[in-house]
Design a protein around this motif. Sequence first.
Motif, PDB file in Angstrom:
ATOM      1  N   ALA A  68       7.808  -1.193 -11.102  1.00  0.00           N
ATOM      2  CA  ALA A  68       8.517  -1.213  -9.814  1.00  0.00           C
ATOM      3  C   ALA A  68       7.989  -2.333  -8.923  1.00  0.00           C
ATOM      4  O   ALA A  68       8.768  -3.025  -8.256  1.00  0.00           O
ATOM      5  N   SER A  69       6.670  -2.548  -8.921  1.00  0.00           N
ATOM      6  CA  SER A  69       6.085  -3.615  -8.100  1.00  0.00           C
ATOM      7  C   SER A  69       6.515  -4.995  -8.581  1.00  0.00           C
ATOM      8  O   SER A  69       6.835  -5.868  -7.772  1.00  0.00           O
ATOM      9  N   ILE A  70       6.549  -5.194  -9.884  1.00  0.00           N
ATOM     10  CA  ILE A  70       6.969  -6.487 -10.441  1.00  0.00           C
ATOM     11  C   ILE A  70       8.441  -6.736 -10.134  1.00  0.00           C
ATOM     12  O   ILE A  70       8.827  -7.844  -9.761  1.00  0.00           O
ATOM     13  N   ASP A  71       9.272  -5.707 -10.266  1.00  0.00           N
ATOM     14  CA  ASP A  71      10.692  -5.857  -9.939  1.00  0.00           C
ATOM     15  C   ASP A  71      10.876  -6.252  -8.477  1.00  0.00           C
ATOM     16  O   ASP A  71      11.685  -7.114  -8.156  1.00  0.00           O
ATOM     17  N   LYS A  72      10.120  -5.620  -7.600  1.00  0.00           N
ATOM     18  CA  LYS A  72      10.207  -5.928  -6.166  1.00  0.00           C
ATOM     19  C   LYS A  72       9.756  -7.365  -5.893  1.00  0.00           C
ATOM     20  O   LYS A  72      10.378  -8.089  -5.113  1.00  0.00           O
ATOM     21  N   LEU A  73       8.684  -7.797  -6.553  1.00  0.00           N
ATOM     22  CA  LEU A  73       8.185  -9.164  -6.385  1.00  0.00           C
ATOM     23  C   LEU A  73       9.225 -10.182  -6.840  1.00  0.00           C
ATOM     24  O   LEU A  73       9.514 -11.149  -6.136  1.00  0.00           O
ATOM     25  N   VAL A  74       9.807  -9.950  -7.996  1.00  0.00           N
ATOM     26  CA  VAL A  74      10.823 -10.865  -8.525  1.00  0.00           C
ATOM     27  C   VAL A  74      12.029 -10.909  -7.595  1.00  0.00           C
ATOM     28  O   VAL A  74      12.565 -11.979  -7.304  1.00  0.00           O
ATOM     29  N   GLN A  75      12.442  -9.743  -7.109  1.00  0.00           N
ATOM     30  CA  GLN A  75      13.589  -9.694  -6.208  1.00  0.00           C
ATOM     31  C   GLN A  75      13.306 -10.463  -4.916  1.00  0.00           C
ATOM     32  O   GLN A  75      14.146 -11.204  -4.439  1.00  0.00           O
ATOM     33  N   ASN A  76      12.120 -10.315  -4.362  1.00  0.00           N
ATOM     34  CA  ASN A  76      11.774 -11.022  -3.124  1.00  0.00           C
ATOM     35  C   ASN A  76      11.695 -12.529  -3.336  1.00  0.00           C
ATOM     36  O   ASN A  76      12.054 -13.300  -2.459  1.00  0.00           O
ATOM     37  N   GLN A  77      11.217 -12.968  -4.486  1.00  0.00           N
ATOM     38  CA  GLN A  77      11.101 -14.400  -4.736  1.00  0.00           C
ATOM     39  C   GLN A  77      12.464 -15.051  -4.913  1.00  0.00           C
ATOM     40  O   GLN A  77      12.669 -16.174  -4.492  1.00  0.00           O
ATOM     41  N   THR A  78      13.372 -14.373  -5.553  1.00  0.00           N
ATOM     42  CA  THR A  78      14.676 -14.982  -5.771  1.00  0.00           C
ATOM     43  C   THR A  78      15.535 -14.954  -4.514  1.00  0.00           C
ATOM     44  O   THR A  78      16.446 -15.743  -4.387  1.00  0.00           O
ATOM     45  N   VAL A  79      15.237 -14.060  -3.584  1.00  0.00           N
ATOM     46  CA  VAL A  79      16.037 -13.939  -2.382  1.00  0.00           C
ATOM     47  C   VAL A  79      15.625 -14.968  -1.330  1.00  0.00           C
ATOM     48  O   VAL A  79      16.456 -15.509  -0.630  1.00  0.00           O
ATOM     49  N   SER A  80      14.354 -15.270  -1.229  1.00  0.00           N
ATOM     50  CA  SER A  80      13.864 -16.106  -0.144  1.00  0.00           C
ATOM     51  C   SER A  80      14.226 -17.578  -0.346  1.00  0.00           C
ATOM     52  O   SER A  80      13.762 -18.230  -1.273  1.00  0.00           O
ATOM     53  N   PRO A  81      15.061 -18.136   0.543  1.00  0.00           N
ATOM     54  CA  PRO A  81      15.400 -19.549   0.435  1.00  0.00           C
ATOM     55  C   PRO A  81      14.203 -20.461   0.721  1.00  0.00           C
ATOM     56  O   PRO A  81      14.145 -21.580   0.240  1.00  0.00           O
ATOM     57  N   VAL A  82      13.232 -19.974   1.478  1.00  0.00           N
ATOM     58  CA  VAL A  82      12.049 -20.787   1.771  1.00  0.00           C
ATOM     59  C   VAL A  82      11.289 -21.065   0.474  1.00  0.00           C
ATOM     60  O   VAL A  82      10.915 -22.199   0.189  1.00  0.00           O
ATOM     61  N   ILE A  83      11.089 -20.020  -0.321  1.00  0.00           N
ATOM     62  CA  ILE A  83      10.397 -20.196  -1.605  1.00  0.00           C
ATOM     63  C   ILE A  83      11.266 -21.013  -2.554  1.00  0.00           C
ATOM     64  O   ILE A  83      10.781 -21.891  -3.263  1.00  0.00           O
ATOM     65  N   GLN A  84      12.554 -20.755  -2.556  1.00  0.00           N
ATOM     66  CA  GLN A  84      13.472 -21.432  -3.468  1.00  0.00           C
ATOM     67  C   GLN A  84      13.496 -22.946  -3.245  1.00  0.00           C
ATOM     68  O   GLN A  84      13.628 -23.709  -4.185  1.00  0.00           O
ATOM     69  N   TYR A  85      13.372 -23.397  -1.984  1.00  0.00           N
ATOM     70  CA  TYR A  85      13.474 -24.827  -1.690  1.00  0.00           C
ATOM     71  C   TYR A  85      12.143 -25.453  -1.253  1.00  0.00           C
ATOM     72  O   TYR A  85      12.125 -26.596  -0.813  1.00  0.00           O
ATOM     73  N   SER A  86      11.031 -24.755  -1.407  1.00  0.00           N
ATOM     74  CA  SER A  86       9.737 -25.300  -0.996  1.00  0.00           C
ATOM     75  C   SER A  86       9.332 -26.531  -1.807  1.00  0.00           C
ATOM     76  O   SER A  86       8.568 -27.363  -1.327  1.00  0.00           O
ATOM     77  N   HIS A  87       9.875 -26.676  -3.008  1.00  0.00           N
ATOM     78  CA  HIS A  87       9.565 -27.846  -3.826  1.00  0.00           C
ATOM     79  C   HIS A  87      10.088 -29.152  -3.209  1.00  0.00           C
ATOM     80  O   HIS A  87       9.707 -30.237  -3.619  1.00  0.00           O
TER      81      HIS A  87
END
Length: 158
Positions: A68-87
């Motif tokens: 459940a924790s890993i699923d939540k982490l993955v979901q939060n990472q794919t949702v956040s545009p800040v993380i998605q475009y930080s590169h």
Amino acid sequence: MTTIDPSLYLKNQQTTKTPSTNLGKDEFLKILMTQLQNQDPTAPMDDKEFISQMTTFSSLEQMMNMTASIDKLVQNQTVSPVIQYSHMIGKEVTYDTYDKETEKKSGQETSVVIAVSQKEGQAVLQLENGEKKYVEEIVQVSQPSDKEDAGDTEEGSE
């Protein structure tokens, strides 16, 4: 007058439970409790067997929590545009510019991304020239050109 769809009546709903091949922690605990309730009082369950079953139950619960924790982490990472475009931080971006009076395209400008933020669920790039642009406004992304080196070359040739 509106009518109610007869398929929505409780008597028309499926009452049989579909069996599942997956055993969860609740099912495991029910089986363990049933075993304890129905054991022979003259020959109780072996201590080692009981401890083994409790260890299995504990391991199962920990694995479910970790999943459940890993699923939540993955979901939060794919949702956040800040993380998605930080590169894009440190990259040079080009975007169209528009005349404020006529609102017609007047050219293109280039600047380096210094930060990424989020506004209304969309990624906003903060640029070195002070502009803030939505990712959708960017027409080109590239490695920053080294303008200082080009200037040094010109001065050295004079």
